[in-house]
Design a protein around this motif. Sequence first.
Motif, mmCIF file in Angstrom:
data_model
loop_
_atom_site.group_PDB
_atom_site.id
_atom_site.type_symbol
_atom_site.label_atom_id
_atom_site.label_comp_id
_atom_site.label_asym_id
_atom_site.label_seq_id
_atom_site.Cartn_x
_atom_site.Cartn_y
_atom_site.Cartn_z
ATOM 1 N N ALA A 31 16.160 -5.753 7.627
ATOM 2 C CA ALA A 31 16.004 -6.243 6.256
ATOM 3 C C ALA A 31 15.139 -5.275 5.452
ATOM 4 C CB ALA A 31 15.392 -7.635 6.270
ATOM 5 N N LYS A 32 14.020 -4.871 6.060
ATOM 6 C CA LYS A 32 13.100 -3.951 5.368
ATOM 7 C C LYS A 32 13.784 -2.616 5.071
ATOM 8 C CE LYS A 32 9.019 -2.567 3.838
ATOM 9 N NZ LYS A 32 7.762 -2.370 4.546
ATOM 10 N N ASN A 33 14.590 -2.119 6.003
ATOM 11 C CA ASN A 33 15.346 -0.889 5.784
ATOM 12 C C ASN A 33 16.169 -0.980 4.506
ATOM 13 O OD1 ASN A 33 16.079 -0.307 9.287
ATOM 14 N ND2 ASN A 33 14.694 0.853 8.004
ATOM 15 N N ALA B 148 12.971 4.288 5.645
ATOM 16 C CA ALA B 148 14.294 4.864 5.857
ATOM 17 C C ALA B 148 14.700 4.925 7.322
ATOM 18 C CB ALA B 148 14.342 6.262 5.245
ATOM 19 N N SER B 149 13.779 4.672 8.240
ATOM 20 C CA SER B 149 14.069 4.882 9.652
ATOM 21 C C SER B 149 14.771 3.675 10.276
ATOM 22 C CB SER B 149 12.766 5.175 10.393
ATOM 23 O OG SER B 149 12.959 5.043 11.784
ATOM 24 N N LEU B 150 16.062 3.857 10.563
ATOM 25 C CA LEU B 150 16.859 2.800 11.178
ATOM 26 C C LEU B 150 16.691 2.830 12.688
ATOM 27 C CD1 LEU B 150 20.299 3.207 9.398
ATOM 28 C CD2 LEU B 150 18.718 1.326 9.088
ATOM 29 N N ASN B 151 16.751 1.685 13.308
ATOM 30 C CA ASN B 151 16.851 1.617 14.765
ATOM 31 C C ASN B 151 18.143 2.341 15.184
ATOM 32 O OD1 ASN B 151 18.515 -0.217 16.874
ATOM 33 N ND2 ASN B 151 16.407 0.034 17.556
ATOM 34 N N LEU B 152 18.092 3.013 16.326
ATOM 35 C CA LEU B 152 19.232 3.807 16.800
ATOM 36 C C LEU B 152 20.528 2.987 16.873
ATOM 37 C CD1 LEU B 152 20.544 6.272 18.110
ATOM 38 C CD2 LEU B 152 19.429 5.663 20.259
ATOM 39 N N ALA B 153 20.456 1.826 17.523
ATOM 40 C CA ALA B 153 21.661 1.006 17.683
ATOM 41 C C ALA B 153 22.138 0.449 16.336
ATOM 42 C CB ALA B 153 21.403 -0.134 18.658
ATOM 43 N N GLN B 154 21.202 0.238 15.407
ATOM 44 C CA GLN B 154 21.570 -0.238 14.073
ATOM 45 C C GLN B 154 22.355 0.854 13.324
ATOM 46 O OE1 GLN B 154 21.312 -3.275 13.702
ATOM 47 N NE2 GLN B 154 19.260 -4.096 13.384
#
Lengths: 266, 266
Positions: A31-33, B148-154
């Motif tokens: 959500a924050k992303n 801006a940093s997304l989780n890898l799997a996301q």
Amino acid sequence: MKPVRAFLDNIAVVLHRPHFPENIGAAARAAKNMGIRRLIVVDPLDCDLTRILKMATHAAEDVVATMEIYDNLREALGSFQYIIGTTARTGSQRRTIMDPRDIARRVVSISRTNKTALLFGPENRGLANRELKYCHALVTIPTSQEFASLNLAQAVMIMTYEIFRAAEQPPESFTPKLATSFELEAMYDHLQETLAKIHFVNPENPEYWMRSLRRFFSRIGLQAREVKIIRGICRQIEWYGEKMAFEAVRQVRAQDKGIDSISCLD
Amino acid sequence: MKPVRAFLDNIAVVLHRPHFPENIGAAARAAKNMGIRRLIVVDPLDCDLTRILKMATHAAEDVVATMEIYDNLREALGSFQYIIGTTARTGSQRRTIMDPRDIARRVVSISRTNKTALLFGPENRGLANRELKYCHALVTIPTSQEFASLNLAQAVMIMTYEIFRAAEQPPESFTPKLATSFELEAMYDHLQETLAKIHFVNPENPEYWMRSLRRFFSRIGLQAREVKIIRGICRQIEWYGEKMAFEAVRQVRAQDKGIDSISCLD
């Protein structure tokens, strides 16, 4: 990259009965992303903050810190004017299921003037019909037919991503301020009571007609003023019943009195 | 819902140096949700199958069972003809960064005739320039500027979702079969050697011009035949150098002989 739009502050992610704290944390991060900072958790099975924060990462700590926790869904959704339910089930529901991209465009328009909730069900079974009834719109994320069950936080990711992307497009036409879920649910309770009274619905099984009415009103999108009008009509129906009863009693009493006075004359 | 398209079998998710087995599992699930079944892991920090399978869930077990593990990235990408690198960095790269939706449309077209890799970097730092050089296109997932940093799997989820969605649209124009990464990298090695020989690039620091050449060739999209032509030119340049050297020696020898014979005549 465009700046975070103010309307994103009107959008909340609502997780109903999540089982795993990691999913709450991962949802907070997703959500924050995408610029959404309001997270509501309803009746979580486990709300271990350490496990939540591990997945939320430092950058989404604020989302977790301001996370709201509720005991029941109706209360949690009370202040929202537009509620979108996510569901993988398409069979049992006879309602229109929307596409994430289409609903995202609608959300961008609606959330400028209305508190909007993105509602997600538990990991193992999703939202049940009794939960979907609160929703103004239903959405299903397209997947491979082979394996349609998305991880909870992954579903949050896609929905918030689509909304963030839709914000880049010119918005749809203006949407007026809608009634809150609190106002709507009180209206439905009132309506059900009234319709049972007038024997339009069976008091033992009112759900059939109530579902149809909910679908109808959800499609329209009721404003607070219209909710007041409908409740006013309900009150008037009750008043009418009571008035009829009262008049009938008075008439009977008058007849009784007449009979009495006649008998007195004997 | 439309059936899984055959071209999805030509697409692989490639995770470079993932740190957490849970992310490998979650990526496997996300890929499977969107009909992509080929997963390649390069030099993973921890490949604990129990932790991978927990996140993959039963439904994506087959993706994990057929997962390929490589020691180095160049080898892992060898058989691919089109490689897309995901990056959150927009500053340092002077290459065009594409949008996930636009690249998804291109992938649908390209992957009908070409093995296509979606390359994702490690959780903590993403792909470095030395890894991005293998890529024909770069993509950045739009996010809030705040985080801006997304989780890898996301990130895997969004990219595979966009490709799955793009498959519903009519495809772009036909793309011919491109050279594999294996063929390209051998060509770049050969080219660098040749360009150093002719002093077009500085053998101590060949990277500057090589990067430009890679960008140029990536944009074009070289076919195997064209790679052969370029290597053929390299070989001819070397031959030319050797021939010139040989002739020069022969001439000198001839002169020497002349001188010798002259001196013999003395």
